[in-house]
Each structure stands twice: as structure tokens, then as C-alpha cells.
Design a protein around this motif. Structure first.
Motif, PDB file in Angstrom:
ATOM      1  N   GLU A   1     -33.689  11.429 -26.039  1.00 10.73           N
ATOM      2  CA  GLU A   1     -34.079  11.301 -25.002  1.00 10.73           C
ATOM      3  C   GLU A   1     -33.162  12.566 -23.623  1.00 10.73           C
ATOM      4  N   GLN A   2     -31.692  12.708 -24.088  1.00 11.54           N
ATOM      5  CA  GLN A   2     -30.948  13.339 -23.214  1.00 11.54           C
ATOM      6  C   GLN A   2     -31.147  14.439 -23.013  1.00 11.54           C
ATOM      7  N   VAL A   3     -31.649  15.307 -24.354  1.00 15.04           N
ATOM      8  CA  VAL A   3     -32.203  15.988 -24.017  1.00 15.04           C
ATOM      9  C   VAL A   3     -33.414  16.413 -23.659  1.00 15.04           C
ATOM     10  N   GLN A   4     -34.246  15.321 -23.816  1.00 13.62           N
ATOM     11  CA  GLN A   4     -35.916  15.481 -22.626  1.00 13.62           C
ATOM     12  C   GLN A   4     -36.262  14.044 -22.693  1.00 13.62           C
ATOM     13  N   PRO A   5     -35.842  13.536 -21.812  1.00 13.86           N
ATOM     14  CA  PRO A   5     -36.154  11.685 -21.440  1.00 13.86           C
ATOM     15  C   PRO A   5     -37.848  12.118 -20.986  1.00 13.86           C
ATOM     16  N   GLY A   6     -38.540  10.928 -21.611  1.00 12.78           N
ATOM     17  CA  GLY A   6     -39.540  10.228 -22.426  1.00 12.78           C
ATOM     18  C   GLY A   6     -40.921  11.753 -22.773  1.00 12.78           C
ATOM     19  N   PHE A   7     -40.012  12.126 -23.863  1.00 16.11           N
ATOM     20  CA  PHE A   7     -40.735  13.140 -24.248  1.00 16.11           C
ATOM     21  C   PHE A   7     -41.566  12.756 -25.800  1.00 16.11           C
ATOM     22  N   TYR A   8     -41.628  11.719 -25.977  1.00 17.08           N
ATOM     23  CA  TYR A   8     -42.126  10.504 -27.051  1.00 17.08           C
ATOM     24  C   TYR A   8     -42.667   9.212 -27.573  1.00 17.08           C
ATOM     25  N   VAL A   9     -43.220   8.579 -27.094  1.00 13.48           N
ATOM     26  CA  VAL A   9     -42.983   7.355 -27.057  1.00 13.48           C
ATOM     27  C   VAL A   9     -42.390   6.823 -28.419  1.00 13.48           C
ATOM     28  N   SER A  10     -42.440   7.453 -29.567  1.00 14.02           N
ATOM     29  CA  SER A  10     -41.836   6.985 -30.319  1.00 14.02           C
ATOM     30  C   SER A  10     -40.550   6.645 -30.483  1.00 14.02           C
ATOM     31  N   ASN A  11     -40.719   7.558 -30.041  1.00 18.48           N
ATOM     32  CA  ASN A  11     -38.675   7.498 -29.918  1.00 18.48           C
ATOM     33  C   ASN A  11     -38.337   6.132 -29.072  1.00 18.48           C
ATOM     34  N   TRP A  12     -39.131   5.988 -27.810  1.00 15.24           N
ATOM     35  CA  TRP A  12     -38.863   4.868 -27.703  1.00 15.24           C
ATOM     36  C   TRP A  12     -38.862   3.398 -28.358  1.00 15.24           C
ATOM     37  N   LEU A  13     -39.701   3.403 -29.185  1.00 16.62           N
ATOM     38  CA  LEU A  13     -40.064   2.784 -29.576  1.00 16.62           C
ATOM     39  C   LEU A  13     -38.777   2.252 -31.141  1.00 16.62           C
ATOM     40  N   TYR A  14     -38.358   3.550 -30.909  1.00 16.21           N
ATOM     41  CA  TYR A  14     -37.127   3.970 -32.551  1.00 16.21           C
ATOM     42  C   TYR A  14     -35.635   3.918 -31.864  1.00 16.21           C
ATOM     43  N   LEU A  15     -35.762   3.908 -30.857  1.00 12.20           N
ATOM     44  CA  LEU A  15     -34.572   3.110 -29.152  1.00 12.20           C
ATOM     45  C   LEU A  15     -34.774   1.891 -29.854  1.00 12.20           C
ATOM     46  N   GLY A  16     -36.267   0.990 -29.560  1.00 16.32           N
ATOM     47  CA  GLY A  16     -35.931  -0.820 -29.806  1.00 16.32           C
ATOM     48  C   GLY A  16     -35.355  -0.969 -30.889  1.00 16.32           C
ATOM     49  N   LYS A  17     -36.239  -0.647 -31.664  1.00 16.30           N
ATOM     50  CA  LYS A  17     -36.115  -1.185 -33.492  1.00 16.30           C
ATOM     51  C   LYS A  17     -34.926  -1.353 -33.879  1.00 16.30           C
ATOM     52  N   THR A  18     -33.474   0.306 -32.952  1.00 17.60           N
ATOM     53  CA  THR A  18     -32.345   0.018 -33.598  1.00 17.60           C
ATOM     54  C   THR A  18     -31.069  -0.699 -32.675  1.00 17.60           C
ATOM     55  N   TYR A  19     -31.703  -0.664 -31.388  1.00 20.71           N
ATOM     56  CA  TYR A  19     -30.909  -2.233 -30.688  1.00 20.71           C
ATOM     57  C   TYR A  19     -31.207  -3.492 -30.907  1.00 20.71           C
ATOM     58  N   SER A  20     -32.606  -3.837 -31.551  1.00 20.74           N
ATOM     59  CA  SER A  20     -32.548  -5.075 -31.820  1.00 20.74           C
ATOM     60  C   SER A  20     -32.119  -5.003 -33.720  1.00 20.74           C
ATOM     61  N   GLN A  21     -32.263  -4.087 -34.077  1.00 21.00           N
ATOM     62  CA  GLN A  21     -31.150  -4.278 -35.879  1.00 21.00           C
ATOM     63  C   GLN A  21     -29.995  -4.102 -35.019  1.00 21.00           C
ATOM     64  N   LEU A  22     -28.911  -3.289 -34.171  1.00 21.72           N
ATOM     65  CA  LEU A  22     -27.596  -3.621 -33.509  1.00 21.72           C
ATOM     66  C   LEU A  22     -27.107  -4.941 -33.170  1.00 21.72           C
ATOM     67  N   GLY A  23     -27.970  -6.154 -32.909  1.00 26.79           N
ATOM     68  CA  GLY A  23     -28.221  -7.493 -31.845  1.00 26.79           C
ATOM     69  C   GLY A  23     -27.694  -6.394 -30.962  1.00 26.79           C
ATOM     70  N   LYS A  24     -29.070  -6.389 -30.461  1.00 23.88           N
ATOM     71  CA  LYS A  24     -28.766  -5.715 -28.597  1.00 23.88           C
ATOM     72  C   LYS A  24     -30.125  -6.612 -27.815  1.00 23.88           C
ATOM     73  N   LYS A  25     -29.910  -7.354 -27.947  1.00 25.82           N
ATOM     74  CA  LYS A  25     -31.602  -7.645 -27.923  1.00 25.82           C
ATOM     75  C   LYS A  25     -31.852  -7.251 -26.135  1.00 25.82           C
ATOM     76  N   THR A  26     -30.842  -7.331 -25.327  1.00 25.36           N
ATOM     77  CA  THR A  26     -31.421  -6.600 -24.139  1.00 25.36           C
ATOM     78  C   THR A  26     -32.314  -4.915 -23.811  1.00 25.36           C
ATOM     79  N   ASP A  27     -31.069  -4.588 -24.858  1.00 23.99           N
ATOM     80  CA  ASP A  27     -31.455  -3.278 -25.081  1.00 23.99           C
ATOM     81  C   ASP A  27     -32.721  -2.954 -25.622  1.00 23.99           C
ATOM     82  N   ALA A  28     -33.240  -3.781 -26.403  1.00 21.73           N
ATOM     83  CA  ALA A  28     -34.173  -3.895 -27.062  1.00 21.73           C
ATOM     84  C   ALA A  28     -35.379  -3.975 -26.510  1.00 21.73           C
ATOM     85  N   LYS A  29     -35.386  -5.012 -25.523  1.00 25.26           N
ATOM     86  CA  LYS A  29     -36.492  -5.933 -24.751  1.00 25.26           C
ATOM     87  C   LYS A  29     -36.700  -3.850 -23.929  1.00 25.26           C
ATOM     88  N   GLU A  30     -36.331  -3.448 -23.118  1.00 22.56           N
ATOM     89  CA  GLU A  30     -36.034  -2.462 -22.314  1.00 22.56           C
ATOM     90  C   GLU A  30     -36.985  -1.362 -22.750  1.00 22.56           C
TER      91      GLU A  30
END
Length: 237
Positions: free
Chosen positions: A179-208
Motif C-alpha cells: 500500500e505504501q508503494v502504490q496506495p489503492g492499487f488493488y482491492v484485494s490488498n485492502w481485503l487482506y489488510l482487513g482480514k489480517t487486522y481481524s486475525q490480529l484482533g484489531k477490529k477497528t483497523d479491520a473495519k476500516e
């Protein structure tokens, strides 16, 4: 290669890339197929692998057809790497094609190929540190290894002295870097950011991040699948 021939290929590549970028891979493949015999041209071969993967993964319901396309994509990717070992795209699509073809061969083959897949993604990053997709793919690799079911872990211990291992934190680092290299380049990267934050228990970041992914307006099948998964996860958070 003659100059006229080079110009013709460049024109074909431009058309194929535009069709791929706009979610029209099935229209792009017939344009590139006549050049499939160019085994020594990495640019042709990785584009073939990309189209065969995308069509088989996102446009094909018949699993027998998809499996055949996975075989063809892997062969094209191998030719691309052989033709140019310094090509970021060749290594990237080799990793993707090998991972996808392994899906049809069962857990043992997927585990056996895990390190090879990862190494191709690492080489893609090495060849081009400014390609966000390669970081994303490394993140997905780490995420899937981190979530590997217990039985698969036991199988991995049989296959390898040191079986594949990773963590959600490591996966997150790659997704953030992409995301730092190219913000918003791929919807799937946003999805996986959400999934990973969810797995780490960071619900607010996951929702974002899941909200970002779910709210995208796109008809590209790759994006649509990610958008649906993000919306489904959001509803459960």
C-alpha cells in the motif's frame, strides 16, 4: 527480431494490457495466442500466463477447463522465467501459476511447492522493488501459511524438515508495504489488510480496510470477488 515485428508486438501488448486492466481477459487471449510459440519472449509468455490464470480463476465455472488452463499458465510462466530470469513479471506469474496449479493437485503438492512459490515472489520483489503486487503476493503467501490447518501442518512436517512457517504480523508487513508503494492499487490488498487486522484482533483497523474494499465500484471479476468477501466479513464484525 525485426523492427516491424517488434512494433507489431508492442501494439498487441498495449491492446492486451488494456483489456486485462479493464476486466476483459477473455477478449485479450485470442490476440496473444498467435504468438504463443515465441518461447524465447518473456513478455509474450508471462502475459499468456496472466490471461490463462485470470480466465481460469475468474471467468470459468467448469473445473476441468480451469485445470487445463492452470497447466497452460504454468507452462507459459516457466518459459517466461527461462527466457528472462531478471523479469519481475515472469517470476510473479510463475509463483501465481504454480500456486494455482497446485490447488488442483491436493494439499501435499501445495505444501511441496510452497517454498518455490515464495521464492519466485521474493525474486519478483528483488527484480522490481517498486511493484506493489509482488509485496501483496508475499503477504498472501504468509497469510495462508499462518492460517494453515493443523492437519496440513502435520503433513508439512512430514514433507519438510523445516516446514513453511509465517505469521499474521509478517503478512501485514507485506500488505502495508504494498500500500505504501502504490496506495489503492488493488482491492484485494485492502481485503487482506482487513482480514489480517481481524486475525490480529484489531477490529477497528479491520473495519476500516474492509469498508474500503466493500465500497469499490468495479465490474472486474477479480475486484467483485474481493468486494463480496469484504462485505460478508464486515457484516460479521
Amino acid at each position: 527480431m525485426a523492427s516491424a515485428d517488434q512494433d507489431q508486438l508492442k501494439a498487441i501488448f498495449a491492446q492486451v494490457d488494456e483489456l486485462f486492466a479493464t476486466g476483459k481477459s477473455p477478449e485479450a487471449l485470442p490476440l496473444l495466442k498467435p504468438y504463443s510459440s515465441r518461447s524465447d519472449n518473456a513478455e509474450v509468455q508471462w502475459r499468456l500466463a496472466r490471461l490463462q490464470y485470470t480466465i481460469g480463476k475468474f471467468f470459468t465455472k467448469d473445473q476441468d477447463v480451469a485445470k487445463q488452463l492452470s497447466v497452460e499458465a504454468l507452462e507459459a510462466a516457466k518459459k517466461a522465467v527461462a527466457a528472462d530470469e531478471r523479469s519481475c513479471f515472469a517470476h510473479k506469474w510463475m509463483g501465481i501459476a504454480l500456486s494455482w496449479s497446485s490447488d488442483f493437485e491436493g494439499s501435499k503438492m501445495k505444501i511441496e511447492n510452497a517454498y518455490i512459490v515464495r521464492d519466485h515472489f521474493l525474486k519478483a520483489v528483488e527484480c522490481n522493488p517498486n511493484d506493489p503486487t509482488s509485496y501483496h503476493l508475499l503477504g498472501v503467501w504468509c497469510y495462508k501459511v499462518a492460517e494453515m490447518p493443523w492437519l496440513q501442518r502435520k503433513l508439512a512436517e512430514v514433507v519438510f524438515t523445516a516446514p513453511p512457517s509465517s505469521s499474521y504480523d509478517e503478512a501485514l508487513g507485506h500488505f502495508v508495504k504494498a500500500e505504501q508503494v502504490q496506495p489503492g492499487f488493488y482491492v484485494s490488498n485492502w481485503l487482506y489488510l482487513g482480514k489480517t487486522y481481524s486475525q490480529l484482533g484489531k477490529k477497528t483497523d479491520a473495519k476500516e480496510w474492509l469498508s474500503k474494499a466493500a465500497s469499490v465500484k468495479s465490474e472486474d471479476p477479480k475486484d467483485v470477488e474481493a468486494m463480496r468477501e469484504a462485505a460478508a466479513m464486515l457484516a460479521k464484525l
